[in-house]
Design a protein around this motif. Structure first.
Motif, mmCIF file in Angstrom:
data_model
loop_
_atom_site.group_PDB
_atom_site.id
_atom_site.type_symbol
_atom_site.label_atom_id
_atom_site.label_comp_id
_atom_site.label_asym_id
_atom_site.label_seq_id
_atom_site.Cartn_x
_atom_site.Cartn_y
_atom_site.Cartn_z
ATOM 1 N N ARG A 3 29.738 36.165 29.244
ATOM 2 C CA ARG A 3 30.781 36.393 30.241
ATOM 3 C C ARG A 3 31.252 35.110 30.916
ATOM 4 O O ARG A 3 31.692 35.126 32.068
ATOM 5 N N GLY B 271 33.866 33.143 30.545
ATOM 6 C CA GLY B 271 35.266 33.098 30.985
ATOM 7 C C GLY B 271 35.465 33.889 32.263
ATOM 8 O O GLY B 271 36.136 33.430 33.202
ATOM 9 N N PHE B 272 34.836 35.062 32.301
ATOM 10 C CA PHE B 272 34.931 35.933 33.469
ATOM 11 C C PHE B 272 34.330 35.254 34.712
ATOM 12 O O PHE B 272 34.912 35.261 35.807
ATOM 13 N N ILE B 273 33.181 34.613 34.514
ATOM 14 C CA ILE B 273 32.522 33.918 35.636
ATOM 15 C C ILE B 273 33.391 32.766 36.112
ATOM 16 O O ILE B 273 33.593 32.578 37.311
ATOM 17 N N ALA C 31 36.618 32.424 35.806
ATOM 18 C CA ALA C 31 37.813 32.953 36.475
ATOM 19 C C ALA C 31 37.501 33.336 37.923
ATOM 20 O O ALA C 31 38.377 33.284 38.788
ATOM 21 N N ASN C 32 36.260 33.714 38.182
ATOM 22 C CA ASN C 32 35.872 34.064 39.546
ATOM 23 C C ASN C 32 35.347 32.872 40.346
ATOM 24 O O ASN C 32 35.226 32.940 41.559
ATOM 25 N N GLN D 229 37.733 39.380 44.355
ATOM 26 C CA GLN D 229 37.451 38.398 43.302
ATOM 27 C C GLN D 229 36.574 37.306 43.889
ATOM 28 O O GLN D 229 36.312 37.285 45.093
ATOM 29 N N LEU E 290 31.369 38.796 42.408
ATOM 30 C CA LEU E 290 30.508 38.986 41.231
ATOM 31 C C LEU E 290 29.097 39.387 41.646
ATOM 32 O O LEU E 290 28.455 40.217 41.003
ATOM 33 N N SER F 195 25.872 33.769 38.997
ATOM 34 C CA SER F 195 26.816 33.433 40.084
ATOM 35 C C SER F 195 26.178 32.461 41.074
ATOM 36 O O SER F 195 26.814 31.491 41.513
#
Lengths: 261, 252
Positions: A53, A55-57, A59-60, A206, A211, A227
């Motif tokens: 994940r 990319g998701f991390i 992005a956040n 966000q 997260l 995170s």
């Protein structure tokens, strides 16, 4: 200058080694004690979370980073300007400064929900404002100290030199304030991170704080730890930038710490 | 010749709450141009107050101080000043601390650089121009401070226990060095101290002050040859002056 228990300098090499040892022990001991992964994931599981994940991390990470940096910069700017105002204006010194101390005793985090309502839960500026509110206070207190904690005899001397107020500011008060300002920057940047994360806890839109809340709801400890890892790296990086600037701007103080003041 | 400094019935009262402290009571004397006057007394006899009043850093409560015939009403800017602590700027190297005096006055720094180096060398700091204050000993810091006070060649040098924080050996050395520098510049010096031997060794005249209220007990002319040397400290005349000062200070 007094040093630590032994007379040798703390070294990066040894602290990295210590950190690696802890990580390895952590990886090896968890299976031995049969600790379930929703309580405490292994370092490898956290790494896997980054792989799946990433990319998701990231992005956040960006919103948290912007909120922290903007909150800090605005806090630092307004903090230093207020400090100047308080030192140079008797009226501000008598009115604003004491009330700041009172306002400063309000736990700023507690008003985060209010700020979200006032400014808007979707807007980045509500979170920047919360980060700013938390980061601002040490900056005011430190800049007031920095611009005013000067030997009385130094100021007497400046008078016998016929120094104009602007020259006195440039040549005495401003450089004098640098160690105090940097002590304030260091405290503020750490607080700005806390402010941004708490704002994200509350707003739930966000960011890395968000997260952590998701990880909590999903019992996904690996996401929470991933995170926290990014947050720590960010804090460390920002702190490092400030320390680097400090060394460049204050060559006369290399190896002297603010606690000496 | 007319006096450079004239004290005329100077009074100074400090108010702290309802208490009045009389720091100076009816102080009158004069200092001639080129004279080295030392003021000696216990702590609290008002000698530092007298110096600050002379510099225009404190107002008088009564009486008047005139420097070069003009009543002192605002900080004097044509003087050099040295305090007990060196009050150097930590972020400036030794040479730049000396040149602060020049920058503050808006003078051409380049034109004074050579003179600053000369003064530092004269006070034994050759090779230390580029050290920060925290790299210098207390004695060295005070030498920088004295160089700073002299760089603009002031006619009047005011010194407030400049060697009070130094050890006795360094202090004796500094006394000799100060006289060496002074013999070159020949400015008028007001030198405050609580050391009786220092007052006698340096001064043309010694003003003896007693506390509560601070007033002049005696003014003594020191008739000893210059240049003064360490050997003079064992001279019977030198010892005689010290005894007289102790008596007038009421030291048992």
């Amino acid at each position: 200058m007094e040093k630590g228990p032994s007379s040798s300098e703390p070294s990066v090499k040894w602290s990295v080694l210590f950190f690696l040892c802890v990580v390895v022990l952590w990886q090896l001991l968890l299976p031995v004690f049969k600790i379930p992964s929703y309580l405490l994931p292994t370092p490898l599981a956290i790494l896997a979370e980054f792989q799946t994940r990433g990319g998701f991390i990231f992005a956040n990470f960006l919103p948290t980073f912007y909120e922290t940096v903007l909150g800090f910069l605005i806090g630092a700017l307004i903090g230093v300007v207020s400090g100047l105002g308080i030192v140079y204006s008797k009226i501000l010194w008598l009115t604003i400064y004491p009330s700041l101390v009172v306002i400063g005793s309000i736990p700023r985090i507690a008003i985060a929900p209010l700020i979200l309502i006032w400014i808007g839960i979707d807007s980045i500026w509500s979170k920047v404002t919360i980060a700013f509110l938390v980061a601002f206070f040490p900056m005011v207190v430190n800049s007031v100290a920095g611009f005013s904690h000067i030997e009385g005899e130094m100021l007497d001397l400046a008078k016998t030199m016929g120094m104009k107020p602007w020259t006195e500011f440039r040549k005495i008060r401003l450089p004098n304030s640098l160690p105090y300002l940097f002590a304030g920057f260091k405290a503020s940047i750490a607080l700005a991170v806390i402010g941004a994360v708490v704002a994200e806890f509350v707003s739930g839109q966000q960011g890395l704080g968000y997260l952590i809340i998701i990880g909590n709801n999903d019992l996904n400890a690996a996401l929470i730890f991933a995170s926290i890892t990014v947050l720590s790296a960010m804090s460390l990086g920002l702190f490092g930038i400030i320390v680097g600037l400090e060394k460049v701007l204050m060559p006369w103080r290399r190896g002297i710490y603010p606690s000496d003041l | 010749m007319a006096n450079l400094i004239e004290y005329e019935r100077v009074r100074k009262i400090y108010n702290s709450g309802n208490d009045e402290v009389i720091a100076l009571e009816e102080v009158s004397f004069g200092v001639a141009p080129g004279e080295f006057v030392t003021v000696v007394g216990r702590s609290g006899c008002g000698k530092s107050t007298l110096l600050k009043i002379t510099a225009g850093l404190l107002p008088v409560t009564g009486g008047a101080v005139r420097v070069a015939g003009v009543p002192v009403q605002a900080p004097l800017t044509n003087i050099g000043m040295v305090f007990q602590s060196p009050v150097l700027l930590a972020w400036r190297k030794a040479l730049d601390n000396v040149l602060l005096q020049i920058e503050a006055r808006g003078l051409n720094v380049g034109a004074y650089r050579k003179r600053a180096l000369e003064l530092l060398e004269l006070s034994g700091l050759r090779g230390f121009e580029n050290k920060y204050p925290n790299e210098l000993s207390g004695g060295m810091q005070q030498r920088v401070s004295i160089s700073r006070a002299l760089i603009h060649d002031p006619s009047l040098l005011l010194m407030d226990e400049p060697f009070g924080a130094l050890d006795a050996i360094t202090r004796d050395e500094m006394n000799l060095e100060l006289l060496k520098i002074w013999s070159e510049s020949k400015n008028t010096v007001m030198f405050i101290t609580h050391s009786i031997p220092e007052a006698v060794f340096l001064g043309d005249r010694v003003v003896v002050m007693t506390p509560r209220p601070g007033k002049v007990a005696e003014i003594m002319t020191i008739d000893l040859p210059r240049p003064r040397t360490t050997a003079l400290r064992d001279d019977p005349k030198f010892i005689g002056y010290m005894r007289k000062i102790r008596e007038s200070l009421g030291v048992q």
